[in-house]
Design an enzyme around this catalytic site. Structure first.
Site, PDB file in Angstrom:
ATOM      1  N   TYR A  49       0.832  -1.215   0.000  1.00  0.00           N
ATOM      2  CA  TYR A  49       0.000   0.000   0.000  1.00  0.00           C
ATOM      3  C   TYR A  49       0.868   1.267   0.000  1.00  0.00           C
ATOM      4  O   TYR A  49       0.366   2.359  -0.212  1.00  0.00           O
ATOM      5  CB  TYR A  49      -0.943   0.046   1.221  1.00  0.00           C
ATOM      6  N   HIS A 107       0.692 -11.760   2.748  1.00  0.00           N
ATOM      7  CA  HIS A 107      -0.404 -11.099   2.028  1.00  0.00           C
ATOM      8  C   HIS A 107      -1.174 -12.075   1.119  1.00  0.00           C
ATOM      9  O   HIS A 107      -2.396 -12.042   1.064  1.00  0.00           O
ATOM     10  CB  HIS A 107       0.177  -9.941   1.210  1.00  0.00           C
TER      11      HIS A 107
END
Ligand SMILES: NC(=O)c1ccc[n+]([C@@H]2O[C@H](COP(=O)([O-])OP(=O)(O)OC[C@H]3O[C@@H](n4cnc5c(N)ncnc54)[C@H](OP(=O)(O)O)[C@@H]3O)[C@@H](O)[C@H]2O)c1
Length: 275
Positions: A49, A107
């Site tokens: 991000y 992730h």
């Protein structure tokens, strides 16, 4: 409803946190600051991000004791493997400006590369050293979790997966519950793709004098999910936290249950191999 739950590795975590996907680093400090003022104590970021610096700066500036805030970050796909994972973890800590991460997740499992067991053992080591308070995964299927639990020592504390009224993941939630793994819902509001416009949600919202987003967040909480809605607007960040003083009845929960399509909107963890 108590605002926190205790994970299987002993860490108390907020049921409701702030999602940080697609928030530019330059906006992260102020939005996280708004959230912390509104009462949030959980923040969900990730290496990919690119806003860990802003998150860390907001936590440092908040004046809130560090151990009252639960920061989650995630190991990106290009960082699977022993040396890669150790380097990636250190780099996240440096960007966050912290000496430990509260929750660290893999992730994506990337089964086609098949390195997640090796990577998980690195997380186990960092956890044993006290550099991570709870370790978990994201986007893992029941099959991948089973393989990991068979071959490694620590059961993941969390599996963060796509989950919203249009994709409710009942089987995976049951699997998690049977193994003491917390279910954390990503894209809990359907990620801005029209889910909140469904008439059923509007009707339930009007009956409570609430917004559809508040109804959906409350639905997650009543299911037992950890939930991390994102907003880039301060007013909505506050609105999304204002969900602890009303409840949905059985009929309303059933009406929302009927919205399940069984179709995911995001990538399929069995084939996703990006990054
Ligand atoms: N592990 C993973 O692979 C993975 C994948 C995706 C997401 N995530 C995590 O999950 C978090 C949440 O998922 P998400 O970001 O996809 O989307 P989401 O939280 O489901 O939805 C965000 C969207 O809803 C809008 N929204 C937020 N509050 C609202 C409200 N009160 N009323 C109306 N609209 C509202 C936002 O618009 P505004 O910004 O204009 O308010 C934005 O367009 C992410 O930020 C990230 O932390 C993880």
């Amino acid at each position: 409803m108590k605002p926190t739950v205790t994970l299987n590795q002993g860490l108390d975590v907020p049921r409701l946190g702030l999602g940080m996907w697609q928030i530019p680093d330059g906006d992260a400090e102020s939005l996280v600051g708004t959230a912390l003022e509104a009462g949030y104590r959980g923040i969900d970021t990730a290496t990919s991000y690119r806003n860990e610096r802003g998150v860390g700066a907001a936590v440092a500036a908040s004046g809130i004791p560090r151990d009252e805030i639960v920061v989650t970050t995630k190991l990106w796909n290009s960082d699977h493997g022993t040396d890669e994972a150790l380097r990636a973890f250190d780099a996240s800590l440096e960007r966050l400006g912290m000496d430990r991460v509260d929750i660290y997740l893999i992730h994506w499992p990337l089964p086609l590369r098949d390195r997640y067991l090796e990577t998980w053992r690195v997380l186990e080591k960092l956890h044993a050293e006290g550099r991570i308070r709870a370790i978990g995964v994201s986007n893992f299927t029941a099959g991948q979790l089973t393989r990991l639990m068979d071959r490694c020592d620590i059961v993941p504390a969390v599996n963060q997966v796509e989950l919203h009224p249009a994709f409710q993941q009942a089987q995976l939630r049951e699997f998690h519950a049977a193994h003491g793994i917390a279910t954390q819902a990503w894209s809990p509001l359907g990620s801005g793709q029209g889910l909140l416009d469904l008439p059923v949600l509007g009707e339930i919202a009007r009956a409570h004098g609430r917004s559809p987003a508040q109804v959906v967040i409350r639905w997650h909480l009543q299911l037992g999910n950890l939930v991390i809605p994102r907003s880039s607007a301060a007013a909505r960040i506050r609105e999304n936290f204002d969900v602890f003083d009303f409840s949905l009845d059985e009929h309303e929960m059933a009406r929302i249950a009927s919205l399940d399509t069984g179709q995911r909107r995001g990538p399929d963890p069995d084939t996703f191999d990006y990054g």
